[in-house]
Design an enzyme around this catalytic site. Structure first.
Site, PDB file in Angstrom:
ATOM      1  N   GLU A 479       0.811  -1.213   0.000  1.00 24.58           N
ATOM      2  CA  GLU A 479       0.000   0.000   0.000  1.00 24.58           C
ATOM      3  C   GLU A 479       0.847   1.266   0.000  1.00 24.58           C
ATOM      4  O   GLU A 479       0.345   2.354  -0.249  1.00 24.58           O
ATOM      5  CB  GLU A 479      -0.961   0.005   1.179  1.00 24.58           C
ATOM      6  CG  GLU A 479      -0.302   0.103   2.548  1.00 24.58           C
ATOM      7  CD  GLU A 479      -0.009  -1.260   3.145  1.00 24.58           C
ATOM      8  OE1 GLU A 479       0.617  -2.079   2.445  1.00 24.58           O
ATOM      9  OE2 GLU A 479      -0.369  -1.497   4.306  1.00 24.58           O
ATOM     10  N   ASP A 566       7.216  -6.080   6.224  1.00 26.46           N
ATOM     11  CA  ASP A 566       5.808  -5.733   6.406  1.00 26.46           C
ATOM     12  C   ASP A 566       4.979  -6.647   5.509  1.00 26.46           C
ATOM     13  O   ASP A 566       4.304  -6.213   4.579  1.00 26.46           O
ATOM     14  CB  ASP A 566       5.579  -4.263   6.043  1.00 26.46           C
ATOM     15  CG  ASP A 566       4.148  -3.820   6.297  1.00 26.46           C
ATOM     16  OD1 ASP A 566       3.441  -4.513   7.045  1.00 26.46           O
ATOM     17  OD2 ASP A 566       3.744  -2.781   5.736  1.00 26.46           O
TER      18      ASP A 566
END
Length: 816
Positions: A479, A566
């Site tokens: 993202e 992540d």
């Protein structure tokens, strides 16, 4: 009767002339009637009349009952049920042709033309007149290329005082578009109806009705939808509502076999439609501007994509006249239409679908339970739902009390000509936006409200503790928010981001702009962080990328100061997760890819609870494995920490691991030192706003203390470290028990100037009360100095500052 009458006449003749008894001629004639005179029957007239009446009654009853049976059974038309070619196939129904006019004529002949003689008041007459039926309701059509199997239709309607009009419409199976529509009927008289399509279309359907029949499991999907602030005239129009329903069914590629609508008294409409797949129904409250609708299908075709069509077709805003009539409001509410909806999976999948696993179905897992099933959201809009080459991506805008107010949101997006443009909400719309959530494979990954707490907690604690991070690698983070936070550090010269899903990054650029917005940073001249000159994006397998480059320790030029992973949560039920967190070769390459003073950051998923089992034996085994592996690879100090405002349903945990043990001194800096470091390190913004929305020295002080739950599960698996004097020989690199006591001992040292240094007569037992049940130093009970605590062996020597040799122990045995 004739024989009886002749016998009576013969008797009278004998009594009148007895001499004829011996007359031969008369005797011969009497021989012809011997049979008549052998027995005589005498009946009373009442018996005769009763017999005639019973015979007529039985005949009349049989005839009348037969006629009633024909109507009630819908003129069965001598229907023949013949099995299909396969003995396991459903029965195919053959029907003979029967026109609607034939039935109507039969009904009129049988019952006569009905005349409503019920007295009505003037108001009732006006209401009935206002609800006169619209001409010819729209007709459902067969979708091109779709075969509709034959069906049997039975309908019985009962008197309903609240219904002013009823109409039934059937699907047109023919190419000419013929359809049978029931005429208007009065609400006080029961009506029985049977309608069929013409026989020619049925013959065609009979041949192909079950050729493409799919297997339907005992399960389905259910949409529940409530819409308010809708145009009253639309909600009171059978024709408009039926048109919207048929348009919706056609756009959804479903098949509407028939539907039935009632106009209610004084206002309102109820409709129910029979689908080949199941049903659709709705009811309206025009004076309140509300419609409720439910749609159930047993097929596999998803229903969520048609939610937008339902809103477009049924959420008709009030007209200008209606707004004025209600003084700009409808029933006291603002006139902007709003819709709440819920999507539920119904039935039994596990029992009838071999190999079905709810964890593999996003609609039956996180996304379904946390967003789609719930009717509590004041706003729930699907932004995008698509499948990339590697995963399914769902992005929704949601708004739920108490986190956001829909009324305030309406004010923030008011039209320029409204009276509320001077409101605080209108002047600061960014504070009242809906929460945008990102789901990957049905698992929540990020949210707009939790973006800053999650990503700032992931990046900045370790990067601020590192003295000079220049080269940073990011694994995952599609993202773009992790990349955004890294680029805020002015020491960073290059950021390498490796993500396998290029389509996800394209979707993030378009729909998650806040996550990857770098336009406000002083050193940035680009809108998206993905386009930043310091960023290098690789679309490939991160595991392979690191193993190929850092399988050995010789590649010094490409090493990183900080590596951030992540990726997916360690407990996600995805095959790649096990490889990410347990592949020793991959983790070894990450260790080799760090400089000697490098740091590694990884998110570890949901925080354990105080009564959770050890990670080694629970559902978080991957978390335990990655910690043990990093410890064995040579990490000298490791620090777990948690953040409770990340937008998830539980506090989220992270791990910072350093190759150099001296980093402990910078990790345990006080809040003022951290704030000073932030001021010197983080880029300013063009707007003058704070570049960090959440992280500061105070939050860093929170992260320095490992969660109590980490200590609890560690003491379950390593009770010796928690029950005896903790010395250097027993303390491990990863030790939440040790870190919690070290952080509190450091806090005691910072406050020692204000405490009494001469209280040497206090017992060890009382000194132990300094540490409460949670492990926190309690200075409210009594004042003690660090030197006194050290002299009693309750804390290590911290006079030279934090270091790896400082020891904090309990002298009393703890029962585990």
């Amino acid at each position: 009767v004739q024989k009886i009458m002749r016998g009576l006449n013969r008797s009278r003749m004998l009594h009148a002339n007895p001499s004829h008894i011996h007359n031969d001629s008369f005797h011969k004639k009497s021989q012809e009637h011997t049979e008549d005179t052998h027995s005589r029957v005498v009946l009373a007239p009442s018996i005769l009349y009763l017999s005639l009446f019973l015979s007529a009654s039985i005949a009349f009853g049989i005839g009348w009952t037969s006629r009633i049976a024909l109507v009630v059974s819908n003129f069965e038309e001598k229907m023949d049920l013949e099995p299909a070619s396969s003995p396991k196939s459903p029965l195919v129904v053959k029907k003979s042709a029967l026109s609607v006019s034939t039935f109507n004529e039969s009904f009129e002949v049988l019952f006569g033309a009905y005349i409503d003689e019920t007295p009505h008041s003037d108001q009732e007459d006006a209401e009935i007149e206002a609800n006169e039926p619209t001409p010819a309701l729209p007709v459902p059509q067969v979708i091109s290329g779709k075969t509709v199997p034959l069906t049997r239709y039975t309908w019985e309607e009962f008197p309903a005082p609240g219904s002013a009009e009823g109409n039934t419409v059937h699907i047109d199976r023919s190419t000419s578009g013929n359809v049978a529509t029931q005429p208007k009927h009065d609400n006080t008289k029961p009506m029985i109806s049977f309608v069929t399509a013409n026989s020619s279309s049925n013959d065609v359907a009979e041949e192909t009705a079950f050729e493409d029949e799919e297997v339907h499991l005992p399960s389905g999907q259910h949409l529940l939808i409530d819409i308010r602030h809708v145009s009253p005239s639309f909600l009171n129009s059978q024709h408009a509502l039926a048109t919207a329903m048929i348009t919706l069914i056609n756009e959804s590629e479903l098949t509407l076999l028939s539907y039935h609508c009632h106009s209610l008294v004084p206002v309102g409409v109820s409709c129910a439609g029979v689908l080949l797949e199941s049903h659709i129904a709705f009811h309206t409250w025009p004076t309140e501007g509300v419609i409720t609708l439910d749609l159930f299908t047993c097929g596999a075709k998803p229903l969520i994509p048609i939610v937008g069509s339902i809103e477009r077709l049924f959420a008709v805003p009030p007209t200008l006249e209606e707004r004025l009539a209600y003084g700009g409001k409808l029933n006291g509410n603002p006139l902007e239409t709003s819709m709440v909806w819920s999507h539920k999976l119904r039935g039994f999948r596990e029992e009838f679908s071999e190999g079905y696993d709810s964890m593999d179905n996003p609609l039956d897992y996180g996304l379904g339970h946390e967003v789609l099933n719930r009717l509590t959201f004041d706003l729930k809009d699907e932004v995008v739902s698509t499948a990339t080459k590697f995963q399914h991506v769902d992005i929704f805008d949601v708004m739920e009390v108490p986190f956001r107010s829909y009324a305030f949101y309406q004010k923030s997006i008011a039209r320029a000509d409204d009276e509320i443009t001077d409101s605080y909400e209108y002047c600061h719309p960014e504070l009242f936006k809906p929460d945008r959530v990102l789901y990957l494979g049905g698992v929540l990954q990020s949210s707009f409200l939790g973006d800053a707490p999650y990503h700032e907690a992931l990046v900045h604690p370790v990067m601020i503790a590192h003295h000079n991070p220049r080269r940073v690698a990011i694994i995952g983070g599609g993202e773009g928010a992790t990349l955004r936070e890294v680029l805020k550090h002015n020491t960073v010269e290059e950021v390498v981001m490796i993500d396998i899903d290029e389509e996800l990054i394209s979707l993030a650029k378009e729909h998650l702009k806040e996550w990857n917005d770098c336009s406000d940073l002083i050193d940035s001249n680009v809108q998206s962080c993905f386009d930043h000159p310091k960023a290098s994006i690789y679309f490939c397998d991160a595991m392979k990328w690191f193993i190929d480059r850092f399988n050995d320790k010789s590649n010094d030029e490409m090493k990183f100061d900080v590596i951030i992973m992540d990726a997916l949560d360690p407990n996600d039920a995805v095959d790649i997760v096990d490889e990410l967190y347990t592949n020793t070769t991959f983790l070894q390459s990450l260790y080799n890819g760090l400089h000697d003073d490098g740091a590694f950051i990884v998110q570890l998923g949901e925080a354990p609870r105080l009564k959770s089992p050890p990670d080694e034996y629970g559902s978080f085994q991957n978390r335990a494995r990655v910690i043990h592996t990093l410890e064995s690879l040579g990490m000298e100090t490791m620090h777990p920490y948690a953040e409770g405002h990340s937008g998830f349903f539980a506090p989220w945990t992270y791990l910072g691991a350093f190759r150099d043990g001296s980093m402990r001194s910078t990790w345990y800096r006080n809040p003022t030192e951290v704030d000073l470091q932030i001021e010197q390190r983080i880029f300013k913004t063009k707007s003058g706003s704070n570049p960090l929305r959440y992280f500061d020295g105070t939050s860093m002080q929170n992260y320095q203390i490992p969660p109590k739950s980490f200590e609890a599960i560690q003491c379950l698996i390593r009770p010796v470290e928690c029950s005896v004097s903790n010395t250097e020989s027993t303390r491990r690199v990863y030790s939440p028990f040790y870190e919690r006591r070290f952080s509190y001992a450091k806090s005691a040292r910072s406050k020692q100037a204000s405490y009494n240094l001469d209280d040497v007569n206090t017992s060890d037992e009382e000194l132990m009360k300094i540490t409460d049940r949670s492990g926190k130093m309690d200075f409210r009970r009594k004042s003690y100095s660090s030197s006194l605590l050290f002299s009693r062996g309750l804390i290590g020597d911290v006079s030279n500052g934090p270091n790896t040799k400082a020891v904090v122990t309990r002298k009393v045995t703890t029962s585990v």
